[in-house]
Design a protein around this motif. Sequence first.
Motif, PDB file in Angstrom:
ATOM      1  N   THR A  86       1.120  -3.714   4.992  1.00  0.00           N
ATOM      2  CA  THR A  86       0.370  -3.366   5.581  1.00  0.00           C
ATOM      3  C   THR A  86      -0.862  -4.278   6.019  1.00  0.00           C
ATOM      4  N   LEU A  87      -0.770  -5.482   5.710  1.00  0.00           N
ATOM      5  CA  LEU A  87      -1.385  -6.582   6.247  1.00  0.00           C
ATOM      6  C   LEU A  87      -0.889  -7.347   7.600  1.00  0.00           C
ATOM      7  N   ALA A  88       0.586  -7.168   7.462  1.00  0.00           N
ATOM      8  CA  ALA A  88       1.247  -7.354   8.732  1.00  0.00           C
ATOM      9  C   ALA A  88       0.304  -6.456   9.632  1.00  0.00           C
ATOM     10  N   GLU A  89       0.615  -5.693   9.667  1.00  0.00           N
ATOM     11  CA  GLU A  89       0.227  -4.390  10.434  1.00  0.00           C
ATOM     12  C   GLU A  89      -1.358  -4.677  10.269  1.00  0.00           C
ATOM     13  N   LEU A  90      -1.869  -5.084   9.942  1.00  0.00           N
ATOM     14  CA  LEU A  90      -2.947  -5.044   9.950  1.00  0.00           C
ATOM     15  C   LEU A  90      -3.895  -6.441  11.101  1.00  0.00           C
ATOM     16  N   ALA A  91      -2.778  -7.787  10.434  1.00  0.00           N
ATOM     17  CA  ALA A  91      -3.211  -8.931  11.108  1.00  0.00           C
ATOM     18  C   ALA A  91      -2.775  -9.434  12.637  1.00  0.00           C
ATOM     19  N   ALA A  92      -2.268  -8.150  13.160  1.00  0.00           N
ATOM     20  CA  ALA A  92      -0.703  -7.626  13.536  1.00  0.00           C
ATOM     21  C   ALA A  92      -1.755  -7.379  14.796  1.00  0.00           C
ATOM     22  N   ALA A  93      -1.947  -6.201  14.331  1.00  0.00           N
ATOM     23  CA  ALA A  93      -3.606  -6.350  14.738  1.00  0.00           C
ATOM     24  C   ALA A  93      -5.067  -6.618  15.474  1.00  0.00           C
ATOM     25  N   GLY A  94      -4.967  -7.759  14.753  1.00  0.00           N
ATOM     26  CA  GLY A  94      -6.170  -8.507  14.702  1.00  0.00           C
ATOM     27  C   GLY A  94      -7.680  -8.485  13.543  1.00  0.00           C
ATOM     28  N   ALA A  95      -7.594  -7.290  12.370  1.00  0.00           N
ATOM     29  CA  ALA A  95      -7.970  -7.908  11.596  1.00  0.00           C
ATOM     30  C   ALA A  95      -7.848  -8.990  10.427  1.00  0.00           C
ATOM     31  N   PRO A  96      -9.603  -9.614  10.208  1.00  0.00           N
ATOM     32  CA  PRO A  96     -10.110 -10.528  10.261  1.00  0.00           C
ATOM     33  C   PRO A  96      -9.493 -10.480   7.804  1.00  0.00           C
ATOM     34  N   LEU A  97      -8.236 -10.957   7.921  1.00  0.00           N
ATOM     35  CA  LEU A  97      -7.898 -10.263   6.115  1.00  0.00           C
ATOM     36  C   LEU A  97      -9.229 -11.552   5.966  1.00  0.00           C
ATOM     37  N   ILE A  98      -9.136 -10.972   4.203  1.00  0.00           N
ATOM     38  CA  ILE A  98      -9.689 -11.800   3.476  1.00  0.00           C
ATOM     39  C   ILE A  98      -8.316 -12.763   2.159  1.00  0.00           C
ATOM     40  N   ASP A  99      -7.618 -12.005   2.524  1.00  0.00           N
ATOM     41  CA  ASP A  99      -6.974 -11.809   0.854  1.00  0.00           C
ATOM     42  C   ASP A  99      -5.473 -12.253   2.443  1.00  0.00           C
ATOM     43  N   GLU A 100      -4.706 -13.257   3.006  1.00  0.00           N
ATOM     44  CA  GLU A 100      -3.546 -13.554   3.379  1.00  0.00           C
ATOM     45  C   GLU A 100      -2.215 -12.613   2.528  1.00  0.00           C
ATOM     46  N   GLU A 101      -2.916 -12.863   1.453  1.00  0.00           N
ATOM     47  CA  GLU A 101      -1.955 -12.932   0.741  1.00  0.00           C
ATOM     48  C   GLU A 101      -1.905 -11.831  -0.334  1.00  0.00           C
ATOM     49  N   PRO A 102      -1.317 -10.882  -1.079  1.00  0.00           N
ATOM     50  CA  PRO A 102      -1.662  -9.655  -1.860  1.00  0.00           C
ATOM     51  C   PRO A 102      -2.236 -10.811  -3.641  1.00  0.00           C
ATOM     52  N   ARG A 103      -2.984 -10.711  -4.319  1.00  0.00           N
ATOM     53  CA  ARG A 103      -3.709 -11.110  -5.746  1.00  0.00           C
ATOM     54  C   ARG A 103      -3.609  -9.540  -6.190  1.00  0.00           C
ATOM     55  N   ARG A 104      -3.985 -10.528  -7.815  1.00  0.00           N
ATOM     56  CA  ARG A 104      -4.102  -9.609  -8.619  1.00  0.00           C
ATOM     57  C   ARG A 104      -5.572  -8.647  -9.227  1.00  0.00           C
ATOM     58  N   GLY A 105      -5.083  -7.525  -8.959  1.00  0.00           N
ATOM     59  CA  GLY A 105      -6.474  -6.492  -8.649  1.00  0.00           C
ATOM     60  C   GLY A 105      -6.587  -6.212 -10.088  1.00  0.00           C
ATOM     61  N   PHE A 106      -7.415  -5.011 -10.141  1.00  0.00           N
ATOM     62  CA  PHE A 106      -7.863  -4.722 -11.854  1.00  0.00           C
ATOM     63  C   PHE A 106      -6.209  -3.346 -12.475  1.00  0.00           C
ATOM     64  N   GLY A 107      -5.979  -3.792 -13.831  1.00  0.00           N
ATOM     65  CA  GLY A 107      -4.553  -2.856 -13.810  1.00  0.00           C
ATOM     66  C   GLY A 107      -3.228  -3.417 -13.418  1.00  0.00           C
ATOM     67  N   GLY A 108      -3.682  -4.436 -13.077  1.00  0.00           N
ATOM     68  CA  GLY A 108      -2.112  -5.328 -12.250  1.00  0.00           C
ATOM     69  C   GLY A 108      -2.129  -5.541 -10.862  1.00  0.00           C
ATOM     70  N   HIS A 109      -2.812  -3.588 -10.832  1.00  0.00           N
ATOM     71  CA  HIS A 109      -1.504  -4.066  -8.923  1.00  0.00           C
ATOM     72  C   HIS A 109      -2.108  -4.893  -8.662  1.00  0.00           C
ATOM     73  N   ARG A 110      -1.250  -5.150  -7.136  1.00  0.00           N
ATOM     74  CA  ARG A 110      -1.631  -5.861  -5.978  1.00  0.00           C
ATOM     75  C   ARG A 110      -2.512  -5.327  -5.240  1.00  0.00           C
ATOM     76  N   VAL A 111      -3.485  -6.238  -4.411  1.00  0.00           N
ATOM     77  CA  VAL A 111      -4.619  -6.328  -3.999  1.00  0.00           C
ATOM     78  C   VAL A 111      -4.767  -6.981  -2.652  1.00  0.00           C
ATOM     79  N   ALA A 112      -5.398  -6.775  -1.241  1.00  0.00           N
ATOM     80  CA  ALA A 112      -5.793  -7.519  -0.724  1.00  0.00           C
ATOM     81  C   ALA A 112      -7.035  -7.029  -0.298  1.00  0.00           C
ATOM     82  N   PHE A 113      -7.980  -7.857   0.280  1.00  0.00           N
ATOM     83  CA  PHE A 113      -9.497  -7.190   0.987  1.00  0.00           C
ATOM     84  C   PHE A 113      -9.502  -7.799   2.410  1.00  0.00           C
ATOM     85  N   VAL A 114      -9.937  -6.753   3.378  1.00  0.00           N
ATOM     86  CA  VAL A 114     -10.515  -6.589   4.646  1.00  0.00           C
ATOM     87  C   VAL A 114     -11.570  -7.600   5.286  1.00  0.00           C
ATOM     88  N   HIS A 115     -12.306  -7.995   5.535  1.00  0.00           N
ATOM     89  CA  HIS A 115     -13.434  -8.317   6.083  1.00  0.00           C
ATOM     90  C   HIS A 115     -14.348  -6.733   6.729  1.00  0.00           C
TER      91      HIS A 115
END
Length: 131
Positions: A86-115
């Motif tokens: 998902t992050l690769a597809e968003l980056a290829a489309a030009g999305a400004p990623l806040i997180d270029e790599e996943p981070r640990r979120g609530f409940g241990g899920h891996r998460v990432a944010f887009v500006h």
Amino acid sequence: MDLHHVGIATPEPEAMLERYRALGYTLEAEEKLPQQGVHAFMLVSGGHRLELLVPLGPETPVGRFLERRGPGLHHLAFATPDLERTLAELAAAGAPLIDEEPRRGFGGHRVAFVHPRWYGGVLVEFVEAGA
């Protein structure tokens, strides 16, 4: 992608928990995430989730959000089975990623944010779910 949850920033978790309980939501889990500066409460009703976000301090991202905008909608979160893809597809489309790599979120899920500017002013989170 399916909506995973709606994030709501609040300085008053007890009052908000009671208000959403009156709508039939129950507390599914809560967790302090010091690395994100937030105390999160996940509420659920009929498969729908709300995440209440309480800042751990005024200098945290949610603390600054509350100072600028006040309580209310903070983000929309979407479930994805493959966060890297998902992050690769968003980056290829030009999305400004806040997180270029996943981070640990609530409940241990891996998460990432887009500006928010990519989604018309709405902060969007992607949650790797179902794994």
